[in-house]
Design a protein around this motif. Structure first.
Motif, PDB file in Angstrom:
ATOM      1  N   THR A 124     -33.398 -23.664 -16.646  1.00  0.00           N
ATOM      2  CA  THR A 124     -32.578 -22.534 -16.206  1.00  0.00           C
ATOM      3  C   THR A 124     -33.458 -21.311 -16.014  1.00  0.00           C
ATOM      4  OG1 THR A 124     -30.654 -23.373 -17.408  1.00  0.00           O
ATOM      5  CG2 THR A 124     -30.635 -21.035 -16.835  1.00  0.00           C
ATOM      6  N   THR A 125     -33.290 -20.634 -14.884  1.00  0.00           N
ATOM      7  CA  THR A 125     -34.039 -19.408 -14.638  1.00  0.00           C
ATOM      8  C   THR A 125     -33.302 -18.231 -15.277  1.00  0.00           C
ATOM      9  OG1 THR A 125     -32.879 -18.852 -12.581  1.00  0.00           O
ATOM     10  CG2 THR A 125     -34.841 -20.305 -12.405  1.00  0.00           C
ATOM     11  N   LEU A 126     -34.009 -17.139 -15.454  1.00  0.00           N
ATOM     12  CA  LEU A 126     -33.380 -15.942 -15.997  1.00  0.00           C
ATOM     13  C   LEU A 126     -32.247 -15.479 -15.078  1.00  0.00           C
ATOM     14  CD1 LEU A 126     -33.157 -13.670 -18.053  1.00  0.00           C
ATOM     15  CD2 LEU A 126     -34.987 -12.472 -16.812  1.00  0.00           C
ATOM     16  N   LYS A 127     -32.477 -15.527 -13.775  1.00  0.00           N
ATOM     17  CA  LYS A 127     -31.441 -15.112 -12.824  1.00  0.00           C
ATOM     18  C   LYS A 127     -30.173 -15.953 -13.012  1.00  0.00           C
ATOM     19  CE  LYS A 127     -30.402 -14.582  -7.936  1.00  0.00           C
ATOM     20  NZ  LYS A 127     -30.755 -14.912  -6.580  1.00  0.00           N
ATOM     21  N   GLN A 128     -30.324 -17.268 -13.181  1.00  0.00           N
ATOM     22  CA  GLN A 128     -29.165 -18.137 -13.396  1.00  0.00           C
ATOM     23  C   GLN A 128     -28.464 -17.805 -14.712  1.00  0.00           C
ATOM     24  OE1 GLN A 128     -31.470 -21.759 -13.067  1.00  0.00           O
ATOM     25  NE2 GLN A 128     -30.355 -22.367 -11.209  1.00  0.00           N
ATOM     26  N   ALA A 129     -29.246 -17.544 -15.752  1.00  0.00           N
ATOM     27  CA  ALA A 129     -28.681 -17.229 -17.063  1.00  0.00           C
ATOM     28  C   ALA A 129     -27.893 -15.918 -17.015  1.00  0.00           C
ATOM     29  CB  ALA A 129     -29.790 -17.149 -18.112  1.00  0.00           C
ATOM     30  N   VAL A 130     -28.456 -14.913 -16.361  1.00  0.00           N
ATOM     31  CA  VAL A 130     -27.776 -13.624 -16.247  1.00  0.00           C
ATOM     32  C   VAL A 130     -26.479 -13.787 -15.453  1.00  0.00           C
ATOM     33  CG1 VAL A 130     -27.936 -11.300 -15.255  1.00  0.00           C
ATOM     34  CG2 VAL A 130     -29.879 -12.247 -16.524  1.00  0.00           C
ATOM     35  N   GLU A 131     -26.533 -14.513 -14.334  1.00  0.00           N
ATOM     36  CA  GLU A 131     -25.336 -14.733 -13.519  1.00  0.00           C
ATOM     37  C   GLU A 131     -24.265 -15.496 -14.301  1.00  0.00           C
ATOM     38  OE1 GLU A 131     -26.828 -16.678 -10.003  1.00  0.00           O
ATOM     39  OE2 GLU A 131     -27.526 -14.790  -9.132  1.00  0.00           O
ATOM     40  N   ALA A 132     -24.667 -16.519 -15.047  1.00  0.00           N
ATOM     41  CA  ALA A 132     -23.709 -17.313 -15.831  1.00  0.00           C
ATOM     42  C   ALA A 132     -23.067 -16.457 -16.915  1.00  0.00           C
ATOM     43  CB  ALA A 132     -24.410 -18.524 -16.450  1.00  0.00           C
ATOM     44  N   THR A 133     -23.872 -15.651 -17.584  1.00  0.00           N
ATOM     45  CA  THR A 133     -23.344 -14.791 -18.645  1.00  0.00           C
ATOM     46  C   THR A 133     -22.409 -13.739 -18.065  1.00  0.00           C
ATOM     47  OG1 THR A 133     -25.336 -15.174 -19.959  1.00  0.00           O
ATOM     48  CG2 THR A 133     -23.983 -13.267 -20.561  1.00  0.00           C
ATOM     49  N   ASN A 134     -22.776 -13.151 -16.942  1.00  0.00           N
ATOM     50  CA  ASN A 134     -21.900 -12.164 -16.288  1.00  0.00           C
ATOM     51  C   ASN A 134     -20.574 -12.799 -15.869  1.00  0.00           C
ATOM     52  OD1 ASN A 134     -23.761 -10.119 -16.639  1.00  0.00           O
ATOM     53  ND2 ASN A 134     -24.596 -10.272 -14.567  1.00  0.00           N
ATOM     54  N   ARG A 135     -20.636 -14.035 -15.331  1.00  0.00           N
ATOM     55  CA  ARG A 135     -19.396 -14.744 -14.952  1.00  0.00           C
ATOM     56  C   ARG A 135     -18.536 -15.001 -16.179  1.00  0.00           C
ATOM     57  NH1 ARG A 135     -22.680 -18.136 -11.820  1.00  0.00           N
ATOM     58  NH2 ARG A 135     -22.381 -19.803 -13.313  1.00  0.00           N
ATOM     59  N   GLU A 136     -19.182 -15.431 -17.262  1.00  0.00           N
ATOM     60  CA  GLU A 136     -18.441 -15.700 -18.492  1.00  0.00           C
ATOM     61  C   GLU A 136     -17.754 -14.427 -18.991  1.00  0.00           C
ATOM     62  OE1 GLU A 136     -19.194 -17.519 -22.938  1.00  0.00           O
ATOM     63  OE2 GLU A 136     -20.820 -16.398 -21.980  1.00  0.00           O
ATOM     64  N   PHE A 137     -18.482 -13.325 -19.073  1.00  0.00           N
ATOM     65  CA  PHE A 137     -17.904 -12.067 -19.543  1.00  0.00           C
ATOM     66  C   PHE A 137     -16.742 -11.640 -18.641  1.00  0.00           C
ATOM     67  CE2 PHE A 137     -21.639 -10.078 -22.139  1.00  0.00           C
ATOM     68  CZ  PHE A 137     -21.718 -11.225 -22.899  1.00  0.00           C
ATOM     69  N   HIS A 138     -16.915 -11.779 -17.330  1.00  0.00           N
ATOM     70  CA  HIS A 138     -15.850 -11.433 -16.380  1.00  0.00           C
ATOM     71  C   HIS A 138     -14.624 -12.305 -16.622  1.00  0.00           C
ATOM     72  CE1 HIS A 138     -13.659 -11.756 -12.531  1.00  0.00           C
ATOM     73  NE2 HIS A 138     -13.853 -10.447 -12.508  1.00  0.00           N
ATOM     74  N   ASP A 139     -14.825 -13.617 -16.734  1.00  0.00           N
ATOM     75  CA  ASP A 139     -13.705 -14.545 -16.944  1.00  0.00           C
ATOM     76  C   ASP A 139     -12.956 -14.253 -18.248  1.00  0.00           C
ATOM     77  OD1 ASP A 139     -14.409 -15.762 -14.575  1.00  0.00           O
ATOM     78  OD2 ASP A 139     -15.151 -17.619 -15.504  1.00  0.00           O
ATOM     79  N   LEU A 140     -13.698 -13.786 -19.264  1.00  0.00           N
ATOM     80  CA  LEU A 140     -13.094 -13.497 -20.562  1.00  0.00           C
ATOM     81  C   LEU A 140     -12.511 -12.094 -20.634  1.00  0.00           C
ATOM     82  CD1 LEU A 140     -15.812 -15.030 -22.906  1.00  0.00           C
ATOM     83  CD2 LEU A 140     -13.609 -16.043 -22.264  1.00  0.00           C
ATOM     84  N   GLY A 141     -12.853 -11.240 -19.658  1.00  0.00           N
ATOM     85  CA  GLY A 141     -12.378  -9.862 -19.659  1.00  0.00           C
ATOM     86  C   GLY A 141     -13.066  -9.005 -20.719  1.00  0.00           C
ATOM     87  N   VAL A 142     -14.317  -9.330 -21.046  1.00  0.00           N
ATOM     88  CA  VAL A 142     -15.073  -8.537 -22.026  1.00  0.00           C
ATOM     89  C   VAL A 142     -16.190  -7.788 -21.305  1.00  0.00           C
ATOM     90  CG1 VAL A 142     -14.536 -10.133 -23.907  1.00  0.00           C
ATOM     91  CG2 VAL A 142     -16.681 -10.397 -22.664  1.00  0.00           C
ATOM     92  N   SER A 143     -16.598  -6.668 -21.884  1.00  0.00           N
ATOM     93  CA  SER A 143     -17.661  -5.889 -21.255  1.00  0.00           C
ATOM     94  C   SER A 143     -18.316  -4.972 -22.276  1.00  0.00           C
ATOM     95  CB  SER A 143     -17.104  -5.044 -20.096  1.00  0.00           C
ATOM     96  OG  SER A 143     -16.167  -4.116 -20.595  1.00  0.00           O
ATOM     97  N   GLY A 144     -19.436  -4.402 -21.859  1.00  0.00           N
ATOM     98  CA  GLY A 144     -20.085  -3.382 -22.660  1.00  0.00           C
ATOM     99  C   GLY A 144     -21.048  -3.872 -23.716  1.00  0.00           C
ATOM    100  N   PHE A 145     -21.261  -5.160 -23.821  1.00  0.00           N
ATOM    101  CA  PHE A 145     -22.177  -5.678 -24.826  1.00  0.00           C
ATOM    102  C   PHE A 145     -23.613  -5.658 -24.303  1.00  0.00           C
ATOM    103  CE2 PHE A 145     -18.211  -7.875 -26.000  1.00  0.00           C
ATOM    104  CZ  PHE A 145     -18.121  -7.492 -27.330  1.00  0.00           C
TER     105      PHE A 145
END
Length: 193
Positions: A124-145
């Motif tokens: 996994t590249t850093l770009k993929q990890a960042v995108e996956a984490t951002n998608r997860e946070f968006h799907d969960l409705g969490v932010s600011g961490f």
């Protein structure tokens, strides 16, 4: 028949006491497409309602071995940070529910945890990890961490079960492993604040 029933009951009993994901149970062969989804309705088990700290200096040594980076790829040392560290895997429903709980309780959390996003498949590249984490946070409705990334994997001696949260306390680290009730998390943050 008795042996099968006995094994099934033993497995059910062990599972009911384990409110977390074992990283050995997750295998994704390719990092080409990381599947992210809201899993908060999966693997719902009774939450741990005990303040069952593990308090050991060995975690400090283990933390020094882990390669952690920010979203720009700059190496970050997490051994001297005052904020708690929350080790989370995008495929872990217990981690996702805990993130949602932290997000809902931000007003009473003294030091918001730094999320260490990990559990990615090899390659996994850093770009993929960042995108996956951002998608997860968006799907969960969490932010600011504040979020850092561990792409190389984490030893099970450091993070035996997801989620794991670590609070620095002088030369040792207080560790809570697994999904806990909100009251346990709130007490943990209050005690460490």
């Amino acid at each position: 028949m008795f042996n099968i029933l006995s094994i099934a009951l033993t497995s059910l009993t062990i599972t009911s006491f384990l409110a977390g994901c074992n990283q050995d149970n997750f295998v994704q062969k390719s990092s080409n497409l990381i599947q992210v989804s809201n899993l908060t309705q999966e693997e719902v088990v009774p939450l741990d309602n005990k303040m069952d700290w593990k308090d050991e200096s060995k975690y400090m040594l283990e933390l020094k071995k882990v390669s952690i980076v920010n979203s720009q790829g700059v190496s970050v040392s997490v051994t001297n940070l005052s904020e708690p560290l929350f080790f989370s895997a995008y495929w872990c429903p217990h981690c996702q529910r805990t993130l949602v709980s932290f997000d809902k309780n931000k007003s009473i959390i003294h030091d918001e945890p730094i999320v260490i996003s990990t559990g990615f498949p090899p390659g996994t590249t850093l770009k993929q990890a960042v995108e996956a984490t951002n998608r997860e946070f968006h799907d969960l409705g969490v932010s600011g961490f504040k979020t850092y990334y561990c792409l190389s994997g984490i030893s099970s001696s450091l993070v035996p079960i997801f989620p794991t949260i670590m609070f620095h306390n002088h030369d040792t680290i207080h560790v809570l492993v697994g999904e806990h009730t909100s009251s346990v998390w709130n007490k943990a943050f209050k005690d460490q604040g």
